[in-house]
Design an enzyme around this catalytic site. Sequence first.
Site, PDB file in Angstrom:
ATOM      1  N   ARG A  43       0.811  -1.229   0.000  1.00 32.64           N
ATOM      2  CA  ARG A  43       0.000   0.000   0.000  1.00 32.64           C
ATOM      3  C   ARG A  43       0.841   1.275   0.000  1.00 32.64           C
ATOM      4  O   ARG A  43       0.348   2.363  -0.262  1.00 32.64           O
ATOM      5  CB  ARG A  43      -0.906  -0.008   1.229  1.00 32.64           C
ATOM      6  CG  ARG A  43      -2.252  -0.649   0.927  1.00 32.64           C
ATOM      7  CD  ARG A  43      -3.342   0.136   1.552  1.00 32.64           C
ATOM      8  NE  ARG A  43      -3.258  -0.042   2.990  1.00 32.64           N
ATOM      9  CZ  ARG A  43      -4.244  -0.487   3.734  1.00 32.64           C
ATOM     10  NH1 ARG A  43      -5.395  -0.785   3.190  1.00 32.64           N
ATOM     11  NH2 ARG A  43      -4.113  -0.613   5.020  1.00 32.64           N
ATOM     12  N   LYS A 142       2.752 -19.911   5.014  1.00 32.77           N
ATOM     13  CA  LYS A 142       2.035 -20.319   6.209  1.00 32.77           C
ATOM     14  C   LYS A 142       1.864 -19.120   7.140  1.00 32.77           C
ATOM     15  O   LYS A 142       2.658 -18.184   7.019  1.00 32.77           O
ATOM     16  CB  LYS A 142       2.753 -21.472   6.901  1.00 32.77           C
ATOM     17  CG  LYS A 142       4.081 -21.043   7.560  1.00 32.77           C
ATOM     18  CD  LYS A 142       4.637 -22.122   8.406  1.00 32.77           C
ATOM     19  CE  LYS A 142       4.250 -22.024   9.843  1.00 32.77           C
ATOM     20  NZ  LYS A 142       4.958 -21.015  10.627  1.00 32.77           N
ATOM     21  N   HIS A 172       8.963 -23.905   4.585  1.00 30.14           N
ATOM     22  CA  HIS A 172      10.372 -23.680   4.244  1.00 30.14           C
ATOM     23  C   HIS A 172      11.291 -24.771   4.791  1.00 30.14           C
ATOM     24  O   HIS A 172      12.415 -24.913   4.346  1.00 30.14           O
ATOM     25  CB  HIS A 172      10.825 -22.268   4.645  1.00 30.14           C
ATOM     26  CG  HIS A 172      11.119 -22.096   6.105  1.00 30.14           C
ATOM     27  ND1 HIS A 172      10.152 -21.907   7.049  1.00 30.14           N
ATOM     28  CD2 HIS A 172      12.291 -22.086   6.786  1.00 30.14           C
ATOM     29  CE1 HIS A 172      10.708 -21.780   8.240  1.00 30.14           C
ATOM     30  NE2 HIS A 172      12.006 -21.885   8.113  1.00 30.14           N
ATOM     31  N   LYS A 176      15.088 -26.861   3.290  1.00 30.72           N
ATOM     32  CA  LYS A 176      16.393 -26.904   3.968  1.00 30.72           C
ATOM     33  C   LYS A 176      17.225 -28.025   3.345  1.00 30.72           C
ATOM     34  O   LYS A 176      16.711 -29.129   3.137  1.00 30.72           O
ATOM     35  CB  LYS A 176      16.215 -27.140   5.468  1.00 30.72           C
ATOM     36  CG  LYS A 176      15.614 -25.921   6.182  1.00 30.72           C
ATOM     37  CD  LYS A 176      15.703 -26.054   7.680  1.00 30.72           C
ATOM     38  CE  LYS A 176      14.950 -24.934   8.362  1.00 30.72           C
ATOM     39  NZ  LYS A 176      15.726 -23.721   8.609  1.00 30.72           N
ATOM     40  N   GLU A 210      14.638 -23.384  19.439  1.00 28.15           N
ATOM     41  CA  GLU A 210      15.042 -22.016  19.076  1.00 28.15           C
ATOM     42  C   GLU A 210      15.492 -21.280  20.322  1.00 28.15           C
ATOM     43  O   GLU A 210      14.941 -21.475  21.402  1.00 28.15           O
ATOM     44  CB  GLU A 210      13.851 -21.263  18.475  1.00 28.15           C
ATOM     45  CG  GLU A 210      13.366 -21.841  17.169  1.00 28.15           C
ATOM     46  CD  GLU A 210      12.301 -20.933  16.546  1.00 28.15           C
ATOM     47  OE1 GLU A 210      12.693 -19.970  15.874  1.00 28.15           O
ATOM     48  OE2 GLU A 210      11.107 -21.184  16.758  1.00 28.15           O
ATOM     49  N   ASP A 229       2.302 -23.104  15.039  1.00 31.09           N
ATOM     50  CA  ASP A 229       3.399 -22.419  14.366  1.00 31.09           C
ATOM     51  C   ASP A 229       4.456 -23.397  13.850  1.00 31.09           C
ATOM     52  O   ASP A 229       5.043 -23.175  12.791  1.00 31.09           O
ATOM     53  CB  ASP A 229       4.044 -21.438  15.370  1.00 31.09           C
ATOM     54  CG  ASP A 229       5.027 -20.475  14.716  1.00 31.09           C
ATOM     55  OD1 ASP A 229       4.719 -20.002  13.600  1.00 31.09           O
ATOM     56  OD2 ASP A 229       6.086 -20.191  15.307  1.00 31.09           O
ATOM     57  N   HIS A 234       6.012 -27.732  10.037  1.00 29.87           N
ATOM     58  CA  HIS A 234       7.416 -28.146   9.913  1.00 29.87           C
ATOM     59  C   HIS A 234       7.686 -29.523  10.529  1.00 29.87           C
ATOM     60  O   HIS A 234       8.273 -30.390   9.885  1.00 29.87           O
ATOM     61  CB  HIS A 234       8.346 -27.125  10.579  1.00 29.87           C
ATOM     62  CG  HIS A 234       8.140 -25.714  10.116  1.00 29.87           C
ATOM     63  ND1 HIS A 234       7.860 -25.400   8.807  1.00 29.87           N
ATOM     64  CD2 HIS A 234       8.181 -24.528  10.778  1.00 29.87           C
ATOM     65  CE1 HIS A 234       7.743 -24.078   8.692  1.00 29.87           C
ATOM     66  NE2 HIS A 234       7.918 -23.532   9.878  1.00 29.87           N
ATOM     67  N   LYS A 334      10.400 -22.096  21.877  1.00 28.91           N
ATOM     68  CA  LYS A 334      11.134 -20.829  21.822  1.00 28.91           C
ATOM     69  C   LYS A 334      11.890 -20.671  23.132  1.00 28.91           C
ATOM     70  O   LYS A 334      11.512 -21.231  24.158  1.00 28.91           O
ATOM     71  CB  LYS A 334      10.157 -19.657  21.676  1.00 28.91           C
ATOM     72  CG  LYS A 334       9.298 -19.772  20.411  1.00 28.91           C
ATOM     73  CD  LYS A 334       9.532 -18.610  19.481  1.00 28.91           C
ATOM     74  CE  LYS A 334       8.768 -18.722  18.206  1.00 28.91           C
ATOM     75  NZ  LYS A 334       9.600 -18.729  17.011  1.00 28.91           N
TER      76      LYS A 334
HETATM   77  C1  BG6 Z   1       8.558 -20.153  11.162  1.00 26.89           C
HETATM   78  C2  BG6 Z   1       7.860 -19.837  12.459  1.00 26.89           C
HETATM   79  O1  BG6 Z   1       7.699 -20.913  10.328  1.00 26.89           O
HETATM   80  O2  BG6 Z   1       9.725 -20.893  11.406  1.00 26.89           O
HETATM   81  C3  BG6 Z   1       8.805 -19.061  13.373  1.00 26.89           C
HETATM   82  O3  BG6 Z   1       6.701 -19.075  12.213  1.00 26.89           O
HETATM   83  C4  BG6 Z   1      10.098 -19.817  13.550  1.00 26.89           C
HETATM   84  O4  BG6 Z   1       8.191 -18.847  14.643  1.00 26.89           O
HETATM   85  C5  BG6 Z   1      10.683 -20.207  12.196  1.00 26.89           C
HETATM   86  O5  BG6 Z   1      10.995 -18.988  14.259  1.00 26.89           O
HETATM   87  C6  BG6 Z   1      11.880 -21.118  12.386  1.00 26.89           C
HETATM   88  O6  BG6 Z   1      12.538 -21.270  11.159  1.00 26.89           O
HETATM   89  P1  BG6 Z   1      14.097 -21.594  11.107  1.00 26.89           P
HETATM   90  O7  BG6 Z   1      14.353 -21.813   9.666  1.00 26.89           O
HETATM   91  O8  BG6 Z   1      14.806 -20.407  11.672  1.00 26.89           O
HETATM   92  O9  BG6 Z   1      14.294 -22.814  11.950  1.00 26.89           O
END
Ligand code: BG6
Length: 484
Positions: A43, A142, A172, A176, A210, A229, A234, A334
């Site tokens: 926008r 996502k 994603h 990897k 993480e 999430d 994943h 996290k």
């Molecule tokens: C994302 C989540 O899909 O993946 C995030 O929404 C997360 O919360 C991230 O931090 C982790 O991805 P990676 O590649 O850093 O392990």
Amino acid sequence: MSFDLVLFGGTGDLAWRKLMPALFQAFRHGTLPAGGRIIGVARDDLSDAQYRDLIRSRFDEVDLNKRPTPEEFERFAQLLHFLRLDLSKPADYERLKKLLEERQADTVVMYLATAPTLFTTVCEQLAAAGLNGANVRLVLEKPLGHDLASNREINEAVRKVLSEKQIFRIDHYLGKPAVQNLFAMRFGNALFEPVWRREHISNIQITIAEELGVEKRGAFYDQTGALRDMVQNHALQLLCALAMEPPINAHADAIRDEKLKVLRSLKRWTPEALDQHVVRGQYTAGTVDGKAVPGYREEPGVDPQSSTETFVALRTEIANWRWAGVPFYIRTGKRLAEREAHIEVNFREAPHAIFNAPAGATNRLVINLQPRDGVELHMLALGQENRRNGHTLAPVHLDLDFDKRFGSERVGAYERLLLDVIAGRLNLFVRSDEQEEAWRWVEPILEHWRNDARDPRSYAAGTWGPPAASAMIARDGFCWPEEC
Ligand code: BG6
């Protein structure tokens, strides 16, 4: 092959943190097809030059192997364009159409890096403007919905305007390198397949840990939680890659059919299983990497009474001939002790002992996703003690580090996936039925938590999660790698 990549949410976090750096890397590696345009759409009122400047300034904040030189960025920036667009205004889509018609590119990629609540609107507007021709590919980030019903709604809306072959649902993790190597290890080598089953494997553990907290995404995360999430997408995709049957070929649907069967075979939850086999946690203040960090409820955007989970550990089984009775553990969170993602495949003990072996020592195959990317094979060998008595085993391991072996300029997840979209390769994207099945499986857990008045179990930031996660796995006689 010419392409136009239209990036909805072109000034957003995902665009400048992940997508632009990935496109730049592909450009630098010479793999981005020549003659492409990348059109940021948002926008804001920006000229092409201002958009290029914005991306240039953001590049200083992102993680790139090697900073671009000014000349290198300048050459990349020539691909970047900007179009102001209000997602709900039909006239703006007509302007987009005009811009695209100028070139008639072979492929037009519409990348929706926007809030998922806007996906349906964008798809309807694209179709109304006739921007859903056979050369259009749509990429959906996502989260695709927050439960089965909302996921279906999005999938139905999208399928009304495009065929499944044109829809690229990103996870994603599938991009990897370590995950692609997992497919290569399993289906490109004959060594593992005979032992990849219940007769030889005692349990499998998937950890995605993480160090980061919720950063600036507190408000979003508080509505989401770790199960939606990380697990629904994943972690379950990793589980599928580990457990699926060999596909008949490497075509997208052959692979996706096999993954879907795994999801369908996941054991259904009973109330007892839910209580015993799923642990939800939430971090309190603690220390990460030597720095004091606040608790989850103190994070900006988070409800101070929040019961959203920032950690999940769960145990499941796959009800089929290959895996019956083998526990699969998933753990993610996290603000854990380290940033580390790995898969541990634990083999059964040798059936008869003729050596002295350390208690509980067995063979393990460790697939490291990050920060290192590689495979370790843990075995027992005659070690130092052998000098004394000739039959005492010690643990040793073979260590294959893909970064060292293939160099660190490897193709990153988003780089791989963006190139695949442009080339029309669907192998590493998720089909709608896989996604729906994954939602179907996590929904009873969400439902159970909704009805559970208890708070999540707390864990101090910088630890490996609540003790209940260790107790859960210990009940089966196993342990998480850092505890064994
Ligand atoms: C994302 C989540 O899909 O993946 C995030 O929404 C997360 O919360 C991230 O931090 C982790 O991805 P990676 O590649 O850093 O392990």
